[in-house]
Design an enzyme around this catalytic site. Structure first.
Site, mmCIF file in Angstrom:
data_model
loop_
_atom_site.group_PDB
_atom_site.id
_atom_site.type_symbol
_atom_site.label_atom_id
_atom_site.label_comp_id
_atom_site.label_asym_id
_atom_site.label_seq_id
_atom_site.Cartn_x
_atom_site.Cartn_y
_atom_site.Cartn_z
ATOM 1 C CG ASN A 723 -64.003 1.940 22.809
ATOM 2 O OD1 ASN A 723 -63.638 2.775 21.991
ATOM 3 N ND2 ASN A 723 -63.147 1.365 23.623
ATOM 4 C CG ASN A 749 -63.895 -2.488 22.174
ATOM 5 O OD1 ASN A 749 -63.693 -1.535 22.919
ATOM 6 N ND2 ASN A 749 -64.255 -3.682 22.629
ATOM 7 C CG ASP A 770 -63.265 4.065 34.519
ATOM 8 O OD1 ASP A 770 -62.678 4.306 33.441
ATOM 9 O OD2 ASP A 770 -62.757 3.406 35.438
ATOM 10 C CG ASP A 772 -67.817 1.921 36.391
ATOM 11 O OD1 ASP A 772 -66.914 2.744 36.140
ATOM 12 O OD2 ASP A 772 -67.597 0.726 36.656
ATOM 13 C CD GLU A 858 -57.061 1.839 30.133
ATOM 14 O OE1 GLU A 858 -57.971 2.294 30.840
ATOM 15 O OE2 GLU A 858 -56.794 0.618 30.083
ATOM 16 C CG ASP A 859 -55.124 1.927 34.264
ATOM 17 O OD1 ASP A 859 -54.448 1.063 33.681
ATOM 18 O OD2 ASP A 859 -55.966 1.632 35.132
#
Length: 945
Positions: A723, A749, A770, A772, A858-859
């Site tokens: 992104n 982005n 994700d 992380d 978005e989730d």
């Protein structure tokens, strides 16, 4: 004397014993001296006497000798230390080499096992292929005609009403792999109206734009399967031309591709007012094709007489009253609460016929209607039926009963208005001036204000069984579904609703014969709240997909004809996946870090990448499933082809939409019992998944996450969505994890990039992670096993839920530990790739814009979408409490405004959908091997599998 002798004896004894004792101890000291050095036994006094008696020269020599000995010893010690250091360095080097050899051995053993597994799988695939003796299907090339329709003689006028697809349609121009190309006659270049008439500008312009967006549109008439002719809506230039025929038969037959008989032509009459066409004497309906030789062309319009409608050939289309296209959710009220202020409402005025008019009509109507093509006996019998029907004033009885029901003793509130306070609505609204039709009253805004307060709305079919469909009745359907009022159609057994051929209207409306009006109150009161909300929700979907805009209506007409012919839709266009690297640049690679030891449980074989099978059912699904497409793996998950508004509905419609289709979600090819299915679960014998990881300027975090994926079973590919506008560093070393790592360069982005249907994703299973997130291999494999048995849901690890805020009358997003959950965040979740198409092409644009505005939610949007489609909650699987990476930088979720934005997102998404689609659940999938630490006060909340 005696005393003296005793003293002498004692002294002698002492003198004798003391030397003996002294000698004994001295001898012991001498014997214990090291190396037998005699000087060690000498007393300090004797040593001092010897040193004092030595000469100065001897002393100097002695000192020099001692210094020489010391230097020699020091040099020897330094040499030994140097040799020891060299040996230590050599030992360290050899140890490192041993470790490298061990890693190389482990890597080579893994590669060897992978190659062995590849050989075994190739052998198994070969045996299965030999046993099935079925070749692998590939997408065939398009087969298109290369010439214009051949000119054939026109069919006799008496045979027009006998047209069906088998005798009036040229299937040779519509092959199974043609893609169903559709050609539009430009109304400006090919006018078919007679002098004094012209097509309305809005309809003309909008149709050209709308059909141009349809994926089946073609500008080449030589390859076209269908030829669309825009007939209406036509308007008179002046009132003096009111008696003139709006459509010119001569101009219609002179169309360059008419072919003499009009086969494969679609005459599209989009009703927007009641002034199109010559009025029929019997019913007052406007028929634009009255007295026009339409040949073998298919007629698409709103108003039809039963005697002129050809089932499974002509199409009943709704009036187009909405915008050209785009989001229409702003025009719809919320679908909750289930019960509204008014139980049922009706507004309208019946245009009755006088006895004299009835007699005049009965003697001439059918003679004129059938154009003298039926023998006199049938004409006489039809006229008798017409006289008999009109003398029975059923609608009068209906009005009287509804008035009595309104005056009855009940707590339910009704609103029945059988006379318009002002003049009945004509013209633009589509009401027209139809004999036996219920006219509309008031303005569109006034009617919608009543409908928004009505639980049900009554729609009465026109008087006379000869009227099959009218634009005013369909306009009432349009407004009812738009306002969320459930339609109750009296006369639903005699009238047809829009696209009745492929839509099961009983899922969104109540269809009653007029004779059962006395049971109306009991029936609508018996509808429970869940069924009422289901019907309202289904009606909202039908309105959005088919009635709300010109694009929705035109696309559905095209899709209906394509489905009738059994032609599959055009494959959906996937999102390109351009690499972030230049074609000439080869990224540097390094060996992946070996992960910590996994449990002894076998997680599955390490096999080469294997994409999900494609093109297995695209060309047979219409034949095997009829209109209820791809539904053999269980209600309510159904897919219906349409682009850009493709959707999935829970047990509601037989058919949806138009345009481009998607591959089914479900069983796939094969069944249970194979070697992979035995260990992995699910009904697909061989399957892998793709990891999609979105990142932004966190290279080292990304590299660490990728390294942890080394050796993960059933992993097909890793798609990294880059992104950041800055490309990766050239010296950045990417870990070699045994599967391809494709880094996609995002155009901008946006968090919506996480759910784009990238063509690089070749599997049905997608694991969104994700950059992380820290998940163990056994956790991922357990989640994959659960998803394979719940393929239509979001299956993941971090659970969240929504709650109602009584103080502010709104929804709240909550991440606290609870016995319930309604969302599984896509930071670590499995879902089907099909939902990426829905998120990109079907989800309202306003939701994706809100995600970009907040850079958040978005989730939540994906959970709303899946719950709305399936009416099922997500499935949470339990991790080993290692979801987050402890050393990672601060993420967006730790911002102070994060939760406030998520509260706003939930309420905005609810407004767009019209209701709260999220469903709560207390179900959680736990592995018995995880030994999860569950608090004692929470253990009762979970069910284990």
């Amino acid at each position: 004397m005696l005393r003296l002798s005793r003293i002498l004896l004692l002294v002698c004894g002492v003198l004798i014993i003391v030397p003996l004792i002294t000698h004994y101890f001295l001898s012991k000291v001498e014997s214990n001296a090291p190396n037998g050095d005699v000087h060690r036994t000498r007393s300090q006094l004797e040593a001092f006497e010897d040193f004092s008696t030595m000469k100065a020269s001897d002393l100097k020599l002695r000192i020099e000798e001692m210094l020489r000995i010391k230097g020699s010893v020091s040099a020897e010690l330094r040499d030994l230390e140097s040799r020891r250091q060299k040996l230590q360095i050599e030992v360290v080097s050899l140890t490192q080499k041993i470790d490298e050899l061990k890693q190389e051995l482990h890597h080579e053993q893994t590669e060897l096992e992978r190659l062995k597994m590849s050989v075994e799988q190739a052998q198994v695939s070969h045996r299965e292929a030999v046993q099935r003796n079925t070749p692998e299907l590939a997408l065939p090339g398009r087969l298109l005609p290369d010439m214009l329709p051949e000119h054939l003689p026109a069919i006799p006028s008496e045979s027009i009403h006998l047209c069906q697809m088998h005798n009036c349609f040229d299937h040779s121009r519509c092959s199974l792999v043609s893609g169903f190309p559709v050609f539009l006659y430009d109304p400006d270049k090919f006018p078919i109206a007679s002098a004094g008439w012209e097509v309305e500008g809005f309809v003309k312009t909008t149709l050209k734009q709308t059909l141009g967006y349809n994926p089946h549109y073609t500008s080449e008439p030589t390859e076209a399967c269908l030829f669309v002719v825009l007939v209406g809506e036509t308007l008179a230039v002046s009132s003096s031309n009111i008696s003139q025929q709006p459509i010119s038969t001569e101009a219609l037959h002179k169309l360059p591709f008419w072919g003499g008989d009009g086969r494969n032509h679609i005459l599209l009459n989009l009703a927007r007012s009641g002034s199109t066409g010559r009025r029929d004497l019997a019913t007052g309906s406007q028929d634009a094709f009255k007295g026009v030789d339409t040949g073998r062309a298919i007629i698409v319009q709103s108003t039809f007489l039963r005697s002129r409608f050809r089932h499974n050939f002509d199409v009943i289309a709704p009036p187009v009253l909405g915008p050209p296209g785009g989001d229409v959710w702003q025009d719809c009220p919320r679908m909750v609460p289930a019960r509204r202020k008014i139980l049922i409402s009706f507004q309208g005025e019946l245009r009755k016929l006088s006895n004299r008019t009835v007699k005049e009509i009965s003697s001439t109507a059918y003679l004129d209607d059938l154009d003298g093509n039926v023998d006199s006996y049938h004409k006489t019998e039809n006229n008798k039926k017409r006289d008999s029907y009109y003398t029975q004033d059923i609608d009068t009885f209906i009005v009287e009963h509804l008035k009595r029901m309104e005056r009855g003793s009940t707590s339910d509130k009704f609103l029945f208005q059988f006379e318009c306070l002002l003049s009945p609505v004509r013209g633009r609204t589509g009401a027209g001036d139809i004999l036996g039709e219920w006219r509309l009253c008031g303005t569109e805004s006034s009617r919608l204000s009543v409908l928004k307060e009505s639980t049900f709305v009554l729609i009465i079919a026109p008087v006379g069984g000869e009227v099959l469909s009218t634009a005013p009745m369909q306009l009432r359907i349009y407004e009812a579904l738009k306002a969320g009022a459930v339609p109750v159609v009296l006369g639903g057994d005699q009238a047809l609703l829009p696209f009745d051929e492929v839509i099961d209207w009983r899922k969104a409306a109540i269809l009653l014969p007029k004779a059962r009006v006395t049971e109306l109150h009991f029936l609508i009161r018996a509808v429970g709240d869940p069924d009422l909300l289901a019907m309202r929700r289904q009606g909202r979907m039908l309105w959005e997909r088919y009635l709300s805009s010109v694009q929705a209506t035109v696309d559905t007409v095209i899709a209906l004809l394509r489905t009738r012919l059994g032609i599959p839709p055009v494959p959906v266009l996937e999102e390109p996946s351009p690499s972030v690297f230049n074609a000439s640049f080869i990224p540097l690679k390094t060996d992946a870090i070996v992960a910590e030891a996994e449990p002894e449980e076998s997680l599955g074989p390490i096999e080469p990448p294997y994409a999900s099978p494609k093109f297995k059912r695209n060309f047979t699904v219409l034949l095997t499933q009829g209109h209820e497409l791809w539904n053999d793996w269980g209600d309510p998950f159904r897919l219906y082809p349409q682009l850009p508004f493709d959707t999935v509905l829970p047990s509601d419609a037989k058919f949806l939409g138009s345009g481009v289709g998607f591959r089914p979600i479900g069983k796939g090819v094969g069944g249970a019992g194979k070697e992979f299915s035995e260990s992995l679960g699910g009904n697909v014998p061989r399957e892998q998944f793709t990891i999609v990881m979105l990142t932004y300027e966190r290279e080292q975090v990304l590299i660490n996450s990728l390294s942890r994926l080394y050796g993960l079973p059933y992993l097909h590919k890793v798609v990294v969505v880059w992104n950041s506008p800055k490309p990766p560093l050239e010296d950045l070393r990417w870990p070699d994890i045994g599967v391809p790592v494709h880094v996609v360069k995002a155009s901008r982005n946006s968090l919506n990039n996480r759910f784009l249907p990238y063509d690089a994703i070749e599997t049905e299973a997608v694991l969104s992670v994700d950059d992380d997130a820290h998940l163990r291999h056994d956790e991922i494999m357990f989640g994959f096993r659960v998803w394979r048995e719940q393929r239509d849901r979001v299956v993941g690890f971090p659970g969240r839920y929504h709650a109602w805020d009584l103080n502010h009358s709104g929804w709240l997003y909550n991440s606290n530990y609870s016995c319930e959950l309604s969302m599984v965040l896509t930071g670590a979740a499995f879902f089907h790739k099909y939902y990426t198409y829905l998120y990109t092409y079907w989800l309202p644009q306003a939701i994706r814009d809100k995600v970009d505005e907040y850079m958040n939610c978005e989730d939540i949007a994906m959970n709303f979408l899946v719950s709305h489609i399936t009416r099922k909650p997500p499935v949470k699987v339990t991790s080993r409490w290692t979801f987050r990476c402890p050393g990672c930088p601060v993420s967006l979720s730790e911002d102070d405004t994060h939760f406030q934005e998520r509260h706003k997102c939930i309420n905005f998404f609810t407004e767009v959908f019209g209701y709260m689609p999220l469903l709560n659940t207390q179900f959680r999938a736990d592995s018995i091997l995880f030994k999860t630490r569950i608090p004692h006060d929470k253990q009762k909340c979970f069910k284990f599998i």
